[in-house]
Write an enzyme that holds these catalytic residues in place. Structure first.
Site, PDB file in Angstrom:
ATOM      1  N   ARG A  39     -10.119 -30.344 -11.745  1.00  0.00           N
ATOM      2  CA  ARG A  39     -11.378 -30.640 -12.441  1.00  0.00           C
ATOM      3  C   ARG A  39     -11.148 -31.729 -13.475  1.00  0.00           C
ATOM      4  O   ARG A  39     -10.234 -31.645 -14.296  1.00  0.00           O
ATOM      5  CB  ARG A  39     -11.906 -29.380 -13.129  1.00  0.00           C
ATOM      6  CG  ARG A  39     -13.021 -29.634 -14.139  1.00  0.00           C
ATOM      7  CD  ARG A  39     -14.368 -29.343 -13.594  1.00  0.00           C
ATOM      8  NE  ARG A  39     -15.446 -29.770 -14.459  1.00  0.00           N
ATOM      9  CZ  ARG A  39     -16.313 -28.969 -15.042  1.00  0.00           C
ATOM     10  NH1 ARG A  39     -16.219 -27.665 -14.881  1.00  0.00           N
ATOM     11  NH2 ARG A  39     -17.295 -29.453 -15.761  1.00  0.00           N
ATOM     12  N   ASP A  72     -17.864 -20.697 -14.559  1.00  0.00           N
ATOM     13  CA  ASP A  72     -18.596 -20.321 -15.767  1.00  0.00           C
ATOM     14  C   ASP A  72     -18.505 -18.820 -15.996  1.00  0.00           C
ATOM     15  O   ASP A  72     -18.703 -18.035 -15.067  1.00  0.00           O
ATOM     16  CB  ASP A  72     -20.078 -20.693 -15.638  1.00  0.00           C
ATOM     17  CG  ASP A  72     -20.324 -22.182 -15.731  1.00  0.00           C
ATOM     18  OD1 ASP A  72     -19.540 -22.874 -16.400  1.00  0.00           O
ATOM     19  OD2 ASP A  72     -21.311 -22.658 -15.135  1.00  0.00           O
ATOM     20  N   ARG A  78     -17.860 -32.252  -9.604  1.00  0.00           N
ATOM     21  CA  ARG A  78     -16.599 -31.593  -9.947  1.00  0.00           C
ATOM     22  C   ARG A  78     -16.019 -30.861  -8.742  1.00  0.00           C
ATOM     23  O   ARG A  78     -16.745 -30.360  -7.901  1.00  0.00           O
ATOM     24  CB  ARG A  78     -16.789 -30.630 -11.106  1.00  0.00           C
ATOM     25  CG  ARG A  78     -17.776 -29.526 -10.789  1.00  0.00           C
ATOM     26  CD  ARG A  78     -18.494 -29.026 -11.988  1.00  0.00           C
ATOM     27  NE  ARG A  78     -19.591 -29.903 -12.307  1.00  0.00           N
ATOM     28  CZ  ARG A  78     -20.648 -29.549 -12.997  1.00  0.00           C
ATOM     29  NH1 ARG A  78     -20.765 -28.338 -13.454  1.00  0.00           N
ATOM     30  NH2 ARG A  78     -21.604 -30.386 -13.248  1.00  0.00           N
ATOM     31  N   ASP A 120     -16.005 -25.579 -10.831  1.00  0.00           N
ATOM     32  CA  ASP A 120     -16.586 -25.196 -12.111  1.00  0.00           C
ATOM     33  C   ASP A 120     -16.585 -23.676 -12.132  1.00  0.00           C
ATOM     34  O   ASP A 120     -17.036 -23.048 -11.169  1.00  0.00           O
ATOM     35  CB  ASP A 120     -18.019 -25.735 -12.206  1.00  0.00           C
ATOM     36  CG  ASP A 120     -18.665 -25.466 -13.546  1.00  0.00           C
ATOM     37  OD1 ASP A 120     -17.950 -25.443 -14.557  1.00  0.00           O
ATOM     38  OD2 ASP A 120     -19.896 -25.287 -13.583  1.00  0.00           O
TER      39      ASP A 120
END
Length: 174
Positions: A91, A105, A100, A103
């Protein structure tokens, strides 16, 4: 029989996304890295193909949600692990909200509401835009529809049903 605090498993919900290179392979590599770090996968959604939001000039994403469990983990350590996995998997943060390889989260953590900074890393729980994003809510509703947003008090399914977001989130057929 109740588990002692030391043996109690914490449940966190992560949203994973990729829109560069082999998107599905990137998601699988991230899942493997999280498991290799000691997280137990409790539930895993289908993979969804979703349109980009905010920064639109980029390829579509593949997204999924995963519930992970681990004893004695706390949110800042989990966030650091997620950021480390992103870095290991290539990344690069060149354009805010841009394309990207991966990712990860941290969406929800054991019903915790938190807004803080530790060791230079900022963390807000629940994720501050979770309730606004179809790409996060659709996979999360698949694995935890009755889970309540700790601030809004609505279930994930309710948030998805009430969402004012026209972006598509379709199960990926590969």
């Amino acid at each position: 029989m109740e588990l002692s605090d030391a043996k109690r498993l914490t449940t966190a919900y992560l949203g994973l996304g990729s829109n560069l290179d082999d998107r599905a392979a990137n998601l699988l590599r991230a899942l493997k890295a999280l498991r290799d770090a000691g997280l137990r996968v409790h539930a895993l959604s289908s993979i969804y193909e979703t349109e980009p939001v905010d920064y639109l000039d980029q390829p579509d994403f593949l997204n999924l949600a995963v519930a992970v469990r681990a004893p004695r983990i706390e949110p800042f350590s989990l966030l650091k692990l997620c950021l480390d996995v992103e870095t290991r998997l290539g990344r690069e943060r060149l354009i805010p909200k841009g394309a990207r390889t991966i990712d990860i989260d941290l969406l929800l953590f054991d019903g915790l509401a938190l807004d803080g900074v530790r060791d230079g890393v900022a963390l807000t729980l629940p994720h501050p835009r979770l309730h606004l994003r179809r790409f996060a809510l659709a996979p999360l509703a698949e694995i935890a529809p009755e889970l309540r947003h700790p601030v809004l008090g609505r279930t994930i399914k309710q948030l998805l049903d009430e969402l004012d977001d026209s972006a598509s989130a379709l199960i990926y057929a590969g």
